[in-house]
Enzyme design. Structure first.
Site, PDB file in Angstrom:
ATOM      1  N   LYS A  80       0.845  -1.199   0.000  1.00 24.03           N
ATOM      2  CA  LYS A  80       0.000   0.000   0.000  1.00 24.03           C
ATOM      3  C   LYS A  80       0.876   1.243   0.000  1.00 24.03           C
ATOM      4  O   LYS A  80       1.875   1.311   0.744  1.00 24.03           O
ATOM      5  CB  LYS A  80      -0.915  -0.026   1.227  1.00 24.03           C
ATOM      6  CG  LYS A  80      -1.940   1.098   1.288  1.00 24.03           C
ATOM      7  CD  LYS A  80      -2.823   0.939   2.533  1.00 24.03           C
ATOM      8  CE  LYS A  80      -3.878   2.028   2.633  1.00 24.03           C
ATOM      9  NZ  LYS A  80      -4.718   1.905   3.845  1.00 24.03           N
ATOM     10  N   SER A 155      -9.612   2.068   2.958  1.00 23.36           N
ATOM     11  CA  SER A 155      -8.805   2.828   2.019  1.00 23.36           C
ATOM     12  C   SER A 155      -7.840   1.981   1.204  1.00 23.36           C
ATOM     13  O   SER A 155      -7.288   2.431   0.207  1.00 23.36           O
ATOM     14  CB  SER A 155      -8.010   3.892   2.770  1.00 23.36           C
ATOM     15  OG  SER A 155      -7.089   3.291   3.684  1.00 23.36           O
ATOM     16  N   SER A 179      -9.584  -0.256   7.205  1.00 24.46           N
ATOM     17  CA  SER A 179      -9.050  -0.134   5.845  1.00 24.46           C
ATOM     18  C   SER A 179      -8.316  -1.351   5.321  1.00 24.46           C
ATOM     19  O   SER A 179      -7.940  -1.384   4.151  1.00 24.46           O
ATOM     20  CB  SER A 179      -8.126   1.088   5.749  1.00 24.46           C
ATOM     21  OG  SER A 179      -8.872   2.270   5.857  1.00 24.46           O
TER      22      SER A 179
END
Length: 491
Positions: A80, A155, A179
């Site tokens: 990420k 997210s 997330s």
């Protein structure tokens, strides 16, 4: 040989260690897969082809020299874009850091390299990890491989989408209010939030410092446990890091895979009794509860009365901390700088930079947080939210005196269509209704696929006491043994 991109991380590592394939071949297969499908999915913001192949060659050299390899050596991983990577762009999904190449690796990335994993690149995310759909990325939305007209969660939707699209067997996410777990649920993958402080935040670009937790994403529970073991543990560079070893999550996952939950007590939170959840989600969850019962688990109802206040408390605490953390993005030290023509004051340059660099959701949360921390309102908003956080922690403490773990749906609904909730922030925030309490408490939580609703994945969440991450892996692996893994339609 079977297509290596369809294999688990455990299978890939075994083949590399046995010399039946090379890390370079594995890496190239995944790079080819990314090239073939990521135009439809948008999981990656940056693919580090040269770096990945160089790391893979290094693994092959070590194996040829007879070195003992770790359990994940040669396995590709997607990271990420919230974690710093030396010399590789780190944008956090924001224009304000477009093109920034950090001079250092985060602890998580350092440990990934030490484990012999191969970093494929950086995945898409909601800007500064603020969002539940990856639609708030400044670089365009990611899409769900189950239905490319739907969101992959957020997210960390890019990491979850990369897994579901078979672009990577492992990924790293971060979980501030859900997330990691919520994207896992809506893409039919596994996402684990470790105990807060159980994984290092050094080099994690901060959103909410008392909540942010990096963690593993995978397609199976065992793969997630292996990745958790590789990245977890104390880090003296992180002042919030827990000075204790990672529980034996790998052994727990293997134990759970035997399908025996005899003597395990699981609590269903009364306050999560279907209110706000889609009927199809509750049907899949209830069927999963029945499966856990057949495996020997005892199911009891547990009341956690303050969980109903978790969402509003979170949306005061997290924005307050973000308004402080994001003050460092001022156009002076790094990243974007707008209006610096020699005729404007520093304050004007900072204002223009932030106006151009931050997206609407980030601005919304900065304003919420700044207001909550302002003179005359601090006690009424931020102070009260912290008191609610204490009450939620007490609810968890009381619950774990009666049960080994708590279970719930991971998210109230399946993946919704792109654009369906961006005009209504509150409806977007509801995606984290069931995940936020464990962030406020600091305990671990994992989402594991438990079925389908209208052809779309549903996740079951397991929450455990702090530093009892092994418990959630045992329960999750047991459920996986009963219901199996999910495979999306072919792209």
């Amino acid at each position: 040989m079977t297509d290596v991109t369809a294999m688990t991380a455990t299978q890939i590592a075994g083949l590399v260690a046995a010399g039946e394939t090379s890390a370079v071949e594995v890496t190239q297969a995944h790079l080819d897969r990314i090239a073939a499908v990521d135009g439809q999915i948008g999981a990656f913001l940056h693919v580090d082809t040269e770096g990945a192949l160089a790391a893979a060659r290094a693994v092959d050299v070590r194996r040829a020299a007879g070195e003992e390899l770790g359990p994940l050596a040669g396995v590709p991983v997607a990271v990420k874009d919230v974690l710093t990577t030396k010399g590789v762009p780190t944008t956090v999904g924001s224009k304000i850091l477009e093109g920034w190449r950090p001079p250092y690796d985060s602890t998580i990335v350092q440990r990934l390299r030490a484990a012999g994993t191969v970093m494929l690149g950086k995945t898409n995310m909601d800007e500064f990890a603020m969002g539940s759909s990856t639609e708030y990325s400044a670089y365009g939305a990611s899409r769900n491989p189950w239905d490319t007209d739907r969101i992959p969660g957020g997210s960390g939707g890019g990491s979850a989408a990369a897994l579901a699209a078979y672009e990577a067997p492992l990924a790293i996410g971060s979980d501030t209010g859900g997330s990691i777990r919520q994207p896992g649920a809506v893409t039919g993958t596994v996402g684990a939030k470790p105990t807060y402080g159980g994984t290092s935040r050094y080099g994690l670009v901060a959103f909410s410092s008392s909540l942010d937790t990096p963690g593993p994403c995978a397609r199976t529970v065992l793969d997630a446990a292996l990745l958790h073991a590789a990245i977890g543990g104390h880090d003296p560079r992180d002042s919030t890091s827990v000075p204790a070893p990672v529980p034996d999550v790998v052994a727990a996952a293997k134990l759970g895979a035997t399908g025996d939950l005899s003597g395990v007590r699981l609590g269903i939170v009364t306050e999560f009794g279907g209110e706000g959840a889609e009927p199809g989600v509750m049907t899949a969850f209830n069927e999963a509860v029945d499966a856990l019962t057949k495996l020997g688990a005892e199911i009891v109802e547990i009341s956690c009365p303050h969980f109903q206040y978790a969402l509003p408390a979170y949306y005061l605490i997290a924005p307050s901390e973000c308004s402080s953390n994001l003050a460092r993005f001022d156009g002076v030290r790094f990243g974007l700088r707008v209006g610096d023509d020699g005729n404007r004051s520093l304050e004007e340059v900072m204002s223009l930079t932030r106006e151009a660099g931050f997206g609407p959701e980030v601005k919304r949360r900065i304003m919420l947080g700044t207001y909550a921390l302002s003179s005359g309102y601090y006690d009424a908003y931020y102070g009260q939210a912290q008191k609610v956080r204490t009450l939620i922690t007490r609810d968890f403490t009381a619950a774990f005196e009666r049960v080994d773990a708590l279970i719930s749906p991971t998210t109230p609904f399946v993946a919704f269509p792109l654009g369906a909730r961006t005009s209504d922030p509150y409806q977007m925030y509801l995606a984290d209704l069931f995940t936020i309490p464990s962030n406020l408490y600091g305990g671990p939580g994992i989402s594991v696929p438990c079925g389908l609703s209208d052809g779309l994945p549903v996740g079951l969440q397991v929450m455990a006491p702090t530093m009892a991450d092994d418990r959630m892996y045992r329960v999750a692996a047991a459920l996986e043994s009963a219901v199996g893994t999910l495979t999306p339609p072919a792209l």
